[in-house]
Write an enzyme that holds these catalytic residues in place. Structure first.
Site, PDB file in Angstrom:
ATOM      1  N   LYS A 112       0.816  -1.212   0.000  1.00 28.85           N
ATOM      2  CA  LYS A 112       0.000   0.000   0.000  1.00 28.85           C
ATOM      3  C   LYS A 112       0.846   1.257   0.000  1.00 28.85           C
ATOM      4  CE  LYS A 112      -4.296  -1.681   1.948  1.00 28.85           C
ATOM      5  NZ  LYS A 112      -5.343  -1.444   2.947  1.00 28.85           N
ATOM      6  N   LYS A 194      -4.548 -10.611  -6.702  1.00 24.75           N
ATOM      7  CA  LYS A 194      -5.870 -10.766  -6.080  1.00 24.75           C
ATOM      8  C   LYS A 194      -6.816  -9.661  -6.542  1.00 24.75           C
ATOM      9  CE  LYS A 194      -5.256  -8.057  -2.007  1.00 24.75           C
ATOM     10  NZ  LYS A 194      -5.755  -7.600  -0.796  1.00 24.75           N
ATOM     11  N   LYS A 197      -9.823  -3.747  -4.285  1.00 25.24           N
ATOM     12  CA  LYS A 197     -10.551  -2.477  -4.362  1.00 25.24           C
ATOM     13  C   LYS A 197      -9.719  -1.388  -5.013  1.00 25.24           C
ATOM     14  CE  LYS A 197     -13.084  -2.613   0.009  1.00 25.24           C
ATOM     15  NZ  LYS A 197     -12.954  -2.172   1.403  1.00 25.24           N
TER      16      LYS A 197
HETATM   17  P1  AMP Z   1     -10.900  -4.770   2.930  1.00 26.63           P
HETATM   18  O1  AMP Z   1     -11.894  -4.339   1.964  1.00 26.63           O
HETATM   19  O2  AMP Z   1      -9.508  -4.669   2.416  1.00 26.63           O
HETATM   20  O3  AMP Z   1     -11.103  -4.124   4.254  1.00 26.63           O
HETATM   21  O4  AMP Z   1     -11.139  -6.332   3.109  1.00 26.63           O
HETATM   22  C1  AMP Z   1     -12.259  -6.879   3.750  1.00 26.63           C
HETATM   23  C2  AMP Z   1     -12.120  -8.379   3.814  1.00 26.63           C
HETATM   24  O5  AMP Z   1     -12.131  -8.949   2.498  1.00 26.63           O
HETATM   25  C3  AMP Z   1     -10.832  -8.877   4.466  1.00 26.63           C
HETATM   26  O6  AMP Z   1     -11.140  -9.960   5.328  1.00 26.63           O
HETATM   27  C4  AMP Z   1      -9.990  -9.352   3.309  1.00 26.63           C
HETATM   28  O7  AMP Z   1      -9.105 -10.380   3.674  1.00 26.63           O
HETATM   29  C5  AMP Z   1     -11.050  -9.862   2.344  1.00 26.63           C
HETATM   30  N1  AMP Z   1     -10.592  -9.815   0.948  1.00 26.63           N
HETATM   31  C6  AMP Z   1     -10.115  -8.731   0.287  1.00 26.63           C
HETATM   32  N2  AMP Z   1      -9.797  -9.040  -0.983  1.00 26.63           N
HETATM   33  C7  AMP Z   1     -10.062 -10.358  -1.147  1.00 26.63           C
HETATM   34  C8  AMP Z   1      -9.952 -11.276  -2.251  1.00 26.63           C
HETATM   35  N3  AMP Z   1      -9.514 -10.888  -3.444  1.00 26.63           N
HETATM   36  N4  AMP Z   1     -10.337 -12.558  -2.048  1.00 26.63           N
HETATM   37  C9  AMP Z   1     -10.797 -12.958  -0.848  1.00 26.63           C
HETATM   38  N5  AMP Z   1     -10.926 -12.154   0.234  1.00 26.63           N
HETATM   39  C10 AMP Z   1     -10.571 -10.862   0.091  1.00 26.63           C
HETATM   40  N1  TRP Z   2      -7.238  -4.908   7.762  1.00 25.52           N
HETATM   41  C1  TRP Z   2      -8.486  -5.486   7.345  1.00 25.52           C
HETATM   42  C2  TRP Z   2      -8.575  -5.411   5.808  1.00 25.52           C
HETATM   43  O1  TRP Z   2      -8.016  -4.576   5.174  1.00 25.52           O
HETATM   44  C3  TRP Z   2      -9.668  -4.781   7.954  1.00 25.52           C
HETATM   45  C4  TRP Z   2      -9.671  -4.893   9.433  1.00 25.52           C
HETATM   46  C5  TRP Z   2      -9.402  -3.908  10.336  1.00 25.52           C
HETATM   47  C6  TRP Z   2      -9.964  -6.075  10.196  1.00 25.52           C
HETATM   48  N2  TRP Z   2      -9.524  -4.379  11.604  1.00 25.52           N
HETATM   49  C7  TRP Z   2      -9.852  -5.687  11.554  1.00 25.52           C
HETATM   50  C8  TRP Z   2     -10.288  -7.381   9.855  1.00 25.52           C
HETATM   51  C9  TRP Z   2     -10.043  -6.621  12.597  1.00 25.52           C
HETATM   52  C10 TRP Z   2     -10.477  -8.308  10.908  1.00 25.52           C
HETATM   53  C11 TRP Z   2     -10.358  -7.917  12.256  1.00 25.52           C
HETATM   54  O2  TRP Z   2      -9.253  -6.201   5.252  1.00 25.52           O
END
Ligand code: AMP
Ligand code: TRP
Length: 325
Positions: A112, A194, A197
């Protein structure tokens, strides 16, 4: 007593089918067997620049998405991270327990921060410590997340163990729950990356709020592998990824999926996958629109109150063990 779950997602960008299959879908499935806390982590969002108006709107939109996906606010606690100030407070304390060296090893910071630590915010650097605080405040047993969060969970366990050793038993040590299938859904355009977003190529992701035509077009244009077989095969990541999505959305077993498409071409496979995806998302998208703002606020303030009652107990014992009044 039921064991506890904690998980969260950031209110940035658009949620995609990877977020759903890797995380949200499992939250919904697990919520009845555990005491569950699902958080909208808006303090994590500001580790990268955000437009304030957009962030505010996305925070509520994400709450709608949790509920529409099937999180039941009568069963689970749904809340916004910044409504419970204990998250930021414990993060400070855990910053003082964390070592620079261990945070420098976090691969998500490198991704990131685009390899440019000089320009990245200090918040982005300590992001995993805030995540550890989220989890440890609730004496969490299980954290359902996608594969990309595994390293952060290991850090969380290390910090908890170190704190317990230095100050006495305070935190429960959480386990990750990473689903055996779907923990890493890949980009439709670059199957070695992967689905993300922050991917600039929007055609690589199916967003949960994409309309039927967009879903169909993205799947039609998804890259495939050479050959014609529609089977799970690590050496053919593009087809395996599409078939995994089909497998998880239909609930058919892996064998049933393979035999269903035996002898059929990629064209037929893609149109069936598009149809399944569109029909899966339809009721969800309908529900997203249904929540009244008043109901949402009521759910979120009730959630915050419940969360605070647990979080404040943990923080109190942390402070007292450390000699902080
Ligand atoms: P985030 O939107 O980054 O906060 O991610 C929310 C959740 O989605 C987290 O538990 C990530 O591990 C999961 N996640 C994000 N991208 C993927 C992906 N491409 N495949 C499976 N899980 C994902
Ligand atoms: N870091 C996680 C992501 O990007 C989001 C997140 C923040 C999270 N705090 C958490 C997930 C606590 C599980 C538990 O997906």
């Amino acid at each position: 007593m039921k064991k506890r779950i904690f998980s969260g997602a950031q209110p940035t960008g658009e949620l995609h089918i990877g977020n759903y299959l890797g995380a949200l879908k499992n939250w919904v499935a697990l919520q009845h067997d555990y005491e569950s806390f699902f958080c909208i982590v808006n303090l994590h969002a500001v580790t990268l620049p955000q437009d304030p108006k957009v962030l505010k709107k996305k925070t509520l939109d994400l709450a709608r998405i949790y509920l529409a996906a099937g999180i039941d606010p009568e069963v689970s606690t749904v809340f916004i991270q910044s409504d419970v100030s204990e998250h930021a407070e414990l993060a400070w304390v855990l910053n003082c327990v964390s070592r620079m060296g261990e945070l420098e090893r976090m691969t998500q910071f490198k991704d990131k921060g685009r390899g440019n630590a000089e320009r990245a915010s200090v918040g982005l650097f300590t992001y995993p410590v805030l995540m550890a605080s989220d989890i440890l405040l609730y004496q969490t047993d299980l954290v359902p997340v996608g594969q990309d969060q595994k390293q952060h969970l290991e850090l969380t366990r290390d910090l908890a163990e170190r704190f317990n050793r230095d100050f006495g038993d305070t935190f429960r040590i959480p386990d990750p729950y990473i689903p055996p299938v779907g923990a890493a859904i890949m980009s439709l355009k670059e199957p070695d990356k992967k689905m993300s977003k922050s991917d600039e190529n929007l055609n690589g992701s199916i967003f949960l709020l994409d309309d039927p035509d967009t879903v169909t077009r993205k799947i039609r244009k998804a890259v495939t592998d050479s050959g014609t077989e529609i089977t799970f095969d690590e050496s053919r990541p593009a087809i395996t990824n599409l078939l995994t999505i089909y497998h998880l959305l239909t609930g058919k077993t892996a064998d049933e999926c393979e035999s269903h498409f035996e002898g059929k071409g990629y064209g037929v496979f893609k149109s069936e996958l598009a149809e399944v995806t569109v029909e899966y998302l339809r009721p969800f998208q309908q529900k997203v629109k249904e929540f009244e703002d008043g109901d949402l606020e009521r759910i979120l303030s009730g959630g915050a109150e419940k969360a605070r009652s647990v979080a404040s107990e943990t923080l109190k014992s942390v402070y007292s063990r450390m000699g902080i009044r």
